[in-house]
Design an enzyme around this catalytic site. Structure first.
Site, mmCIF file in Angstrom:
data_model
loop_
_atom_site.group_PDB
_atom_site.id
_atom_site.type_symbol
_atom_site.label_atom_id
_atom_site.label_comp_id
_atom_site.label_asym_id
_atom_site.label_seq_id
_atom_site.Cartn_x
_atom_site.Cartn_y
_atom_site.Cartn_z
ATOM 1 N N ASN A 13 0.457 -0.783 -0.046
ATOM 2 C CA ASN A 13 0.006 0.047 0.285
ATOM 3 C C ASN A 13 1.193 0.968 -0.008
ATOM 4 O OD1 ASN A 13 -2.047 2.068 1.090
ATOM 5 N ND2 ASN A 13 -2.925 0.684 1.915
ATOM 6 N N GLU A 57 -4.017 1.623 -3.677
ATOM 7 C CA GLU A 57 -4.257 3.213 -2.497
ATOM 8 C C GLU A 57 -3.016 4.117 -3.494
ATOM 9 O OE1 GLU A 57 -4.612 5.834 1.010
ATOM 10 O OE2 GLU A 57 -3.995 3.537 1.635
ATOM 11 N N ASN A 64 -7.136 -4.062 5.770
ATOM 12 C CA ASN A 64 -8.004 -3.539 7.156
ATOM 13 C C ASN A 64 -8.678 -4.326 7.491
ATOM 14 O OD1 ASN A 64 -6.717 -0.698 6.735
ATOM 15 N ND2 ASN A 64 -8.204 -0.514 4.752
ATOM 16 N N ASP A 92 -1.819 -6.382 6.536
ATOM 17 C CA ASP A 92 -1.653 -6.203 5.771
ATOM 18 C C ASP A 92 -1.445 -7.941 5.165
ATOM 19 O OD1 ASP A 92 -1.526 -3.581 3.419
ATOM 20 O OD2 ASP A 92 -0.098 -3.597 5.485
ATOM 21 N N ASP A 113 2.427 5.051 4.604
ATOM 22 C CA ASP A 113 2.667 4.264 6.944
ATOM 23 C C ASP A 113 2.087 3.180 6.974
ATOM 24 O OD1 ASP A 113 0.032 4.825 4.760
ATOM 25 O OD2 ASP A 113 -0.740 6.031 6.343
ATOM 26 N N HIS A 114 2.595 1.947 5.368
ATOM 27 C CA HIS A 114 2.529 0.586 5.008
ATOM 28 C C HIS A 114 4.041 0.063 4.614
ATOM 29 C CE1 HIS A 114 -2.160 -0.251 4.941
ATOM 30 N NE2 HIS A 114 -2.030 1.270 4.725
ATOM 31 N N ASP A 120 -3.946 -4.693 1.282
ATOM 32 C CA ASP A 120 -4.119 -4.087 2.288
ATOM 33 C C ASP A 120 -5.817 -4.395 2.745
ATOM 34 O OD1 ASP A 120 -4.598 -2.179 4.857
ATOM 35 O OD2 ASP A 120 -5.089 -0.691 3.564
#
Length: 268
Positions: free
Chosen positions: A7, A34, A160, A229, A258-259, A158
């Site tokens: 991501n 993303e 989530n 993930d 941030d991933h 991802d």
């Protein structure tokens, strides 16, 4: 064959970081989430010059998924079946053809927040949370179709979803969050119980293994992370699994997402 999921939180902002990681690690296939770009603005030429074939499914400013592959991509499908009204670019499939053909399913599962609760404290399955659970039901239906073919496939991206308490540095901080609510985790477990293998846990049982650290509150510096993930492998694909790791150190580089990437090694 090394297959990675990443991501990138916006391809335009992350091009230098993404390019450096690709050059350093040389994955054969990369599933991106993303992307935040319409398809005509996706930097295809840049990645083609690096030896990758491209399949992208994007939308302006939000979501967006793509597959980069050093092998040919066949039978590309954009969008998760089951809801023709869903316009969010969160799902892409393609078959990569090497010595062994593998169906690649790249996903960016809805976050689901904020969640509303009823007077008894139970989450209400409406709004963004209802969309998340409905999307997971459609993913389950798609996995059933693919499982029936008895061919190698994987679903990666991802999710989530924080599957277990050990997948969060502070699980108590996530009890009212869509990523960790029982219904979310049960939907993930139902998917796994079809017979899919959660690749990372199959190879790495230890806690404190994360793929996401928030940009706020010094989360990276304090290792206040979560593991959201994931790679889920069909039985035919799991038989080919030789490794699964997280490229944690990428989070400490300049202008990171941030991933961080997670990858599998497949004997194919």
């Amino acid at each position: 064959m090394k297959i990675a999921s990443y991501n990138i939180a916006g391809i335009k902002a992350r091009m230098p970081a993404l390019t450096a990681w690709l050059e350093d690690t040389q994955p054969d296939v990369v599933i991106l989430q993303e992307v935040k770009s319409v398809d005509e603005n996706f930097p295809r030429e840049h990645f083609e010059n690096m030896g990758y074939n491209i399949a992208a499914h994007g939308q302006k400013s939000f979501n967006g998924v793509a597959i980069l592959s050093k092998f040919p991509l066949e039978d590309v499908m954009c969008g998760l079946p089951g809801d023709e009204t869903d316009e969010q670019a969160r799902y892409i499939e393609a078959t990569i053809v090497n010595e062994q053909a593998i169906r690649i399913c790249g996903l960016y599962l809805p976050n689901g927040n904020p969640v509303d609760f009823d007077a008894d404290g139970a989450p209400i399955h409406e709004g963004k949370y209802g969309y998340k659970l409905g999307w997971m039901a459609r993913l389950y239906a798609r996995a059933q179709v693919l499982m029936a073919k008895e061919e190698p496939f994987l679903m990666a991206g991802d999710y989530n979803i924080i599957p277990q308490p050990e997948d969060a540095a502070r699980p108590e901080a996530w009890t009212k969050d869509a990523l960790f609510l029982p219904d979310s985790r049960n939907a993930f477990r139902k998917l796994v119980n079809l017979g899919l293998t959660e690749a990372f846990r199959a190879r790495n049982p230890a806690p404190e293994q994360y793929t996401f650290w928030d940009f706020q509150r010094g989360a990276w510096q304090r290792n206040d992370g979560i593991r959201i993930d994931h790679f889920l492998l069909s039985p035919e694909c799991a038989d080919l699994l030789t490794d699964c790791q997280i490229d944690k150190e990428i989070r400490g580089r300049e202008k990171p997402s941030d991933h961080v990437p997670i990858w599998v090694q497949i004997a194919a």
